[in-house]
Write a protein that holds these residues in place. Structure first.
Motif, short mmCIF file in Angstrom:
data_model
loop_
_atom_site.label_atom_id
_atom_site.label_comp_id
_atom_site.label_asym_id
_atom_site.label_seq_id
_atom_site.Cartn_x
_atom_site.Cartn_y
_atom_site.Cartn_z
N UNK A 263 -48.38 -23.06 -3.46
CA UNK A 263 -49.39 -22.18 -2.78
C UNK A 263 -48.64 -21.44 -1.54
N UNK A 264 -47.62 -21.79 -1.16
CA UNK A 264 -47.09 -21.31 -0.02
C UNK A 264 -46.21 -20.07 -0.86
N UNK A 265 -45.46 -20.22 -1.52
CA UNK A 265 -44.61 -19.24 -2.31
C UNK A 265 -45.60 -18.13 -3.03
N UNK A 266 -46.64 -18.66 -3.58
CA UNK A 266 -47.43 -17.75 -4.20
C UNK A 266 -48.44 -16.77 -2.95
N UNK B 11 -48.82 -18.41 7.57
CA UNK B 11 -48.00 -19.08 8.60
C UNK B 11 -48.85 -20.32 8.91
N UNK B 12 -50.18 -20.41 8.67
CA UNK B 12 -50.93 -21.49 9.02
C UNK B 12 -50.51 -22.70 7.85
N UNK B 13 -50.18 -22.21 6.64
CA UNK B 13 -49.73 -23.29 5.74
C UNK B 13 -48.56 -23.94 6.17
N UNK B 14 -47.70 -23.00 6.79
CA UNK B 14 -46.46 -23.73 7.42
C UNK B 14 -46.89 -24.62 8.67
N UNK B 15 -47.63 -24.39 9.33
CA UNK B 15 -47.97 -25.28 10.31
C UNK B 15 -48.67 -26.54 9.98
N UNK B 16 -49.56 -26.28 9.16
CA UNK B 16 -50.67 -27.50 8.60
C UNK B 16 -49.72 -28.38 7.49
N UNK B 17 -49.23 -27.62 6.80
CA UNK B 17 -48.40 -28.48 5.72
C UNK B 17 -49.45 -29.35 4.87
N UNK B 18 -50.31 -28.57 4.34
CA UNK B 18 -51.64 -29.09 3.74
C UNK B 18 -51.73 -28.02 2.58
#
Length: 303
Positions: A73-76, A92-99
């Motif tokens: 989902x991060x790449x998408x 950026x939230x995906x990078x921060x939270x890693x969920x």
């Protein structure tokens, strides 16, 4: 004398296709980390061939490997740009939270765990950690703070519910401002282009003790970067400071970001940042973050 036979474009395409096929097979075997590292290294090497690089990007995106990678989902999120531009606050939230979001496939979750653990991702988290220290200290001093391209202002999470009337958060993305407003309703929120806001602020005589931006400079060409420095100089208090962060050149992830994620940055090192500061009449202290990925610059008026 024996002639050296160079590979033809057709031969190169077949070789690349076989490599991509092998990477898909490894993904099916659960080898997400090995695939990310192998493809990233391959793209980093290929990026130096400027003439063939666009062809390489097209070949990758036309292969089933790219669709398999986009189960992450991060790449998408990066590739599809749901807000219409690269590097949005949701990414950026995906990078921060890693969920990974609900509904992420098992292969996508394995990829997500690898990509959000990369050095570049860790640098983004450390960048936020440094900004968190800046805003916490500024709030304790009752300083006047201006955050340019604030996104969701996640570095201010610890200040949620506190009086932030001396904080000005600027972003042209209304979704980002809505998220910031929900957590920090007392702050002044400005839905504006950064340059338009700074121009108005300077004309109004506004002065700030701290001005900073975390990701904006990665997208500014040199002309815009020079203008940003000049405009920041106009709104800094006499003893104020500005802090900027810019990804550095020649990182191993550059080819991966461009080809897989469609995420293109403008890279600069510490000397570049110091040059922009000097041209704007500012003194600069520069350094590289512990990951080696990001160059930082702290600016102060020289007068």
């Amino acid at each position: 004398m024996t002639a050296t036979l160079l590979p033809t474009p057709a031969t190169t395409t077949r070789i690349n296709s076989r490599f991509f096929d092998q990477m898909v097979d490894l993904l099916h075997l659960g080898e997400a980390a090995g695939v990310v590292h192998a493809v990233s290294g391959f793209l980093h090497a290929m990026q130096s061939d400027c003439d063939r690089w666009p062809e390489m990007i097209a070949a990758l995106r036309g292969h089933r490997l790219h669709q398999a990678l986009l189960e992450d989902p991060y790449l998408a999120h990066s590739f599809t740009r749901p807000r219409g531009y690269a590097g949005d606050a949701g990414l950026i939230d995906l990078i921060y939270d890693r969920e990974p979001p609900p509904g992420t496939s098992e292969p996508g979750a394995r990829l997500f765990a690898v990509t959000t653990a990369s050095l570049a991702s860790e640098a983004v988290r450390q960048r936020a950690h440094h900004a968190r220290a800046l805003v916490t200290a500024a709030h304790a001093r009752d300083g006047r703070v201006c955050v340019l391209a604030c996104g969701h202002f996640r570095e201010g999470d610890a200040l949620a519910g506190l009086d932030l009337r001396r904080f000005t958060l600027v972003d042209q993305d209304e979704q980002s401002l809505a998220r910031a407003r929900a957590a920090h309703g007392s702050a002044r929120l400005e839905a504006a282009n950064v340059f338009a806001f700074l121009r108005r602020a300077a004309l109004a005589g506004e002065r700030y003790d701290l001005v900073y931006t975390l990701g904006l400079t990665d997208y500014l060409d040199d002309r815009a970067m020079a203008l940003l420095h000049r405009m920041i100089a106009r709104v800094l208090a006499p003893d104020g400071r500005a802090v900027l962060a810019n990804f550095r050149p020649d990182l191993a992830c550059n080819g991966w970001m461009e080809a897989v994620m469609d995420w293109q940055l403008i890279y600069r090192d510490e000397a570049d940042l110091a040059g922009f500061a000097g041209a704007a009449g500012l003194s600069a202290t520069t350094w590289t973050d512990p990951t080696g990925q990001i160059a930082w610059s702290e600016l102060q008026p020289t007068g």
